[in-house]
Design a protein around this motif. Structure first.
Motif, short mmCIF file in Angstrom:
data_model
loop_
_atom_site.label_atom_id
_atom_site.label_comp_id
_atom_site.label_asym_id
_atom_site.label_seq_id
_atom_site.Cartn_x
_atom_site.Cartn_y
_atom_site.Cartn_z
N ILE A 587 37.40 39.23 41.34
CA ILE A 587 38.01 39.62 39.98
C ILE A 587 37.37 38.86 38.89
CG2 ILE A 587 40.32 39.64 38.63
CD1 ILE A 587 41.66 40.42 41.22
N ALA A 588 37.36 37.50 39.28
CA ALA A 588 36.50 36.56 38.36
C ALA A 588 35.23 37.07 38.00
CB ALA A 588 36.50 35.22 38.73
N GLU A 589 34.51 37.26 39.05
CA GLU A 589 33.18 37.80 38.94
C GLU A 589 33.01 39.25 37.85
OE1 GLU A 589 29.36 39.36 41.61
OE2 GLU A 589 31.24 38.45 42.47
N ILE A 594 31.85 41.85 32.79
CA ILE A 594 32.30 42.50 31.35
C ILE A 594 32.23 41.64 30.23
CG2 ILE A 594 32.86 44.66 33.13
CD1 ILE A 594 36.06 43.71 31.60
N GLU A 595 32.25 40.42 30.22
CA GLU A 595 32.59 39.78 29.13
C GLU A 595 31.89 40.06 27.80
OE1 GLU A 595 32.94 34.89 27.50
OE2 GLU A 595 33.48 35.57 29.58
N PRO A 596 30.40 40.20 27.82
CA PRO A 596 29.71 40.65 26.81
C PRO A 596 30.16 41.52 26.07
CG PRO A 596 28.33 39.97 28.47
CD PRO A 596 29.60 40.07 28.95
N TYR A 597 30.74 42.63 26.63
CA TYR A 597 31.36 43.85 26.01
C TYR A 597 32.72 43.64 25.69
CZ TYR A 597 27.85 45.37 29.33
OH TYR A 597 26.68 45.36 30.27
N ALA A 598 33.66 42.95 26.45
CA ALA A 598 35.00 42.71 26.01
C ALA A 598 34.93 41.82 24.81
CB ALA A 598 35.54 41.85 26.92
#
Length: 769
Positions: A587-589, A594-598
């Motif tokens: 889940i962390a991975e 997706i962090e750049p999009y979020a």
């Protein structure tokens, strides 16, 4: 039985003209003069009172806040952590510091250029335990209709006694001198004016939704209005309070009349109403307030960052995982019928007696209502739009009932019948919507749960830029805009992560398949768990269990608040621990991938919200990332020291600079966006028109008059797949513009790749001279 029209004619307010147009205009002009540039919501608790709030004044000033927006300040249950359970309208809450503490806080805020907005609760008081904690209610229980406070509460005296739903076991109430005791409950003796009944049974009074511990107030009575508003209005009169947020006006007998009376009594202070608007519904034009608390804007903004192409695959995935129907409307209908059966039997009985209509007919009519209320006022012509809503609900109800059911007669009664019939039908519509949709259907049907917000439509995936522009052009300059509140189902940054899934349905399905193969529990809950576990990551097991436990009880598919199951609870806790323990690394991975999009969604939605017409509100702590879930999770303490340090580091005198954000953290970038936008709002003419700017399909751009331009990225995954901005450009209005986030200067036609090279957003201010 109390008459909801007692005290004045429906809608009549002293000094209120028959044609409200002139008064509305005058009131709104008066409010505009003192309208906040922005608000910052603080959640007051016994641990965070007026002194702690006052200590934040320098930080909030530097952040750019205009007014501090306080949760309810009147005396409530001493341990209450939200304040909506008011026990005494005559004093400021002692646990916060009382009136002396409030004055000291107001002085500290004023010294830093900050005003105050307060949240007021006209609809209800609490039924405390022991019941003697509410002096007015105690008098009514002791003296019945002869009590001087009998007009305060909306009580059914039809058989001479009011039902008090407190009995939960076989323990017998015990007489103890002049009181009757049942566990911690205490009632006056003799018990001639009340009857203790099972806690699952509806009370003999109007309540807040299905919460029997919150008893409905009759603020349509001028004496009750005066007594319950005297302290708040005195603070307004002294200039200590510069704005009001009205909680749940739809619960009142006459929302329009109440708001007109409040406007007149407050001298036209800026006022917004917590009105839930669904779909294309708009705030009633004759309400004497400046706008809503912003859920309508929140849902529109969320739609900008959701890809409609994700609707099909995500709905397919949801149906496969849960076995629920594809049709959201079907789930709404069954949910409404269930809550009517579970919670609203007493209300249905009362309405049936008043209207002469059968309970089954009324239940179907209420289940078919698409909005929280249709605004018919007894004694006045029914607006065509209001009649159309109820009549269409009647046609839907007729199709679900046996042929010949007297639906048309019921519709006639609730639209044109006796005043009490018209009012009580409308007062029941809201609770059925709130409990059936907000607190049931939205926990059952969730292909993409960022769409499952208050007033949201989870089967409406995304919206076009053109639709958004059209909506914003019509916005009132006085309405509140928001992204997170104490009532949102999940915080704005949780929703930013979830919105990214609309562009990545295939990757998301693979991840859910992997996690579900390892850990499973309840098919009707597991998929909601995976969405929110990823979107709120990292989250402690106890916090996540509390969220899922509440979600399961709200969904009412396996357990509910009234039907607990210890074995289910034990299994749910085991699922929570295993999901985090066994799937946590994966889940962390996924969340990191997706962090750049979020992050792009987070910064973009924040800047858009802060720069739209209206009064932007920041929920406490959300100036940096916050990954909270539904209350009480979103009322947890905020680390303001972290925010102070981050803000100091983002200023040039703190070692940072506006242009240093390219390698900054998500927190630093969000604080930069929030602070620069709030400070610009102080300089911006609040009446500056909203002017759409033509931009790429992956951008939203608009000007506010000739002073400011906002540019934000949308659907960032699709933008990346396309290869970026390429040679696309944005033509700025005439003049030289400085980006407050990067420090760069621009003019004329600007390549989007250049404009958005530092951040996924740009905030441009026209340079003078």
């Amino acid at each position: 039985m109390s008459d909801p029209t007692t005290g004045s004619a429906p809608g009549a307010v002293p000094g209120h003209a028959a044609d409200p147009g002139a008064d509305l205009t005058a009131g709104r002009l008066a409010a505009a003069a003192g309208r906040p540039a922005s608000t910052y919501r603080l959640q007051l608790t016994p641990d965070f009172g007026f002194a702690e709030a006052a200590a934040l004044a320098p930080y909030l000033r530097d952040l750019g806040v205009g007014h501090v927006y306080l949760s309810p300040i009147l005396q409530a249950v001493p341990e209450s952590r939200h304040g909506y359970d008011v026990t005494d309208h005559s004093r400021i809450r002692a646990e916060f510091g009382g009136i002396e503490g409030f004055r000291e806080m107001a002085g500290a805020f004023s010294a830093h250029g900050l005003g105050i907005v307060v949240d007021i609760v006209p609809n209800h008081m609490t039924v405390p335990v022991p019941e003697s904690g509410n002096a007015q209610l105690w008098s009514v229980l002791a003296e019945g209709p002869a009590s001087p406070y009998a007009s305060w509460f909306d009580i059914d005296w039809s058989d001479g006694k009011v039902n008090m739903p407190v009995i939960g076991d076989d323990t017998e109430p015990v007489a103890d001198g002049d009181v009757l005791r049942y566990h911690d409950h205490v009632f006056p003796r003799p018990d001639t004016h009340y009857r203790l009944v099972d806690w699952r049974k509806g009370p003999g009074y109007r309540r807040f939704f299905d919460v029997s511990s919150l008893i409905g107030l009759r603020v349509e009575d001028p004496e009750v209005f005066g007594a319950t508003h005297r302290v708040i209005l005195s603070l307004v009169g002294e200039g200590l309070v510069g704005g009001l947020r009205v909680d749940h006006p739809d619960g009142l007998a006459d929302p329009r009349g109440y708001l007109a009376r409040l406007r007149a009594a407050s001298g036209g202070v800026w006022t917004v109403a917590e009105k839930i608007l669904v779909g294309e519904e708009r705030l009633p034009a004759d309400w004497d307030c400046d706008g809503t608390t912003g859920y309508d804007v929140l849902n529109r903004i969320t739609g900008l960052f959701v890809d409609p192409a994700g609707a099909g695959p995500l709905t397919d995935l949801f149906v496969r995982q849960t076995g629920m129907p594809r049709d959201y409307a079907e789930v709404v209908y069954t949910s409404k019928k269930q809550v009517l059966d579970l919670f609203f039997g007493a209300e249905l009985n009362r309405l049936s007696v008043i209207t002469g209509a059968g309970r089954d007919v009324l239940a179907e009519l209420l289940a078919a209502m698409p909005v929280y209320r249709a605004y018919a006022v007894p004694g006045e012509p029914v607006p065509a739009a209001s009649a159309a809503i109820v009549e269409e609900a009647g046609r839907i109800a007729a199709r679900r009932l046996p042929e010949g059911a007297p639906v048309e007669e019921a519709v006639e009664k609730v639209l044109y019948g006796p005043a009490e019939a018209v009012i009580r039908f409308q007062q029941l519509c809201g609770p059925v919507m709130a409990k059936g949709v907000e607190d049931t259907a939205l926990y059952r049907w969730y292909p993409l749960s960022c769409l499952n917000e208050v007033g949201g439509e989870p089967d409406r995936f995304g919206g076009t830029v053109e639709e958004f522009h059209a909506f914003c052009r019509e916005m009132s300059p006085g309405t509140m805009t928001t992204l997170s509140t104490h009532d949102t189902k999940r915080s704005e940054d949780v929703r930013a992560r979830l919105a990214a899934l609309s562009e990545l349905p295939g990757r998301w399905a693979e991840a859910v398949g992997e996690w579900s193969a390892k850990v499973s529990f309840d098919p009707l809950l597991d998929y909601l768990a995976w969405q929110n576990l990823m979107a709120a990551w990292p989250i402690e097991p106890d916090r996540f269990f509390d969220y899922l436990f509440k979600a399961a009880r709200e969904a009412k598919t396996s357990i509910s608040w009234v039907n607990p199951d210890p074995a289910y609870e034990e299994g749910l806790r085991a699922f929570t621990n295993r999901a985090i323990g066994e799937c946590g690394p994966s889940i962390a991975e996924f969340a990191a991938s997706i962090e750049p999009y979020a992050r792009s969604n987070s910064l973009s939605q924040k800047l858009v919200q802060l720069m739209l017409p209206g009064v932007p509100d920041v929920y406490w702590g959300n100036e940096i990332t916050d990954f909270s879930l539904v209350d009480p999770d979103n009322r947890r303490p905020v680390d303001f020291e972290l925010r102070r340090r981050t803000l100091a580091g983002s200023r040039p005198d703190g070692g940072g600079s506006p242009g240093s954000g390219r390698g900054s953290s998500w927190d630093e970038a969000k604080l930069l966006v929030t602070g620069q936008a709030l400070n610009l709002r102080r300089r911006l003419d609040p009446a500056a028109p909203y002017i759409p700017l033509e931009a790429d399909e992956h951008a939203i751009a608009f000007a506010r008059g000739e002073q400011a331009v906002t540019v934000a990225t949308r659907l960032p995954v699709g933008l990346e797949r396309r290869g970026g901005w390429g040679n696309r450009t944005l033509t700025l209005p005439h003049g030289r513009w400085r980006d407050l986030l990067s420090g760069a200067e621009h003019t004329g036609r600007v390549p989007l790749a250049h404009l958005l090279s530092h951040h996924p957003v740009a905030l441009l201010e026209r340079e003078r001279g």
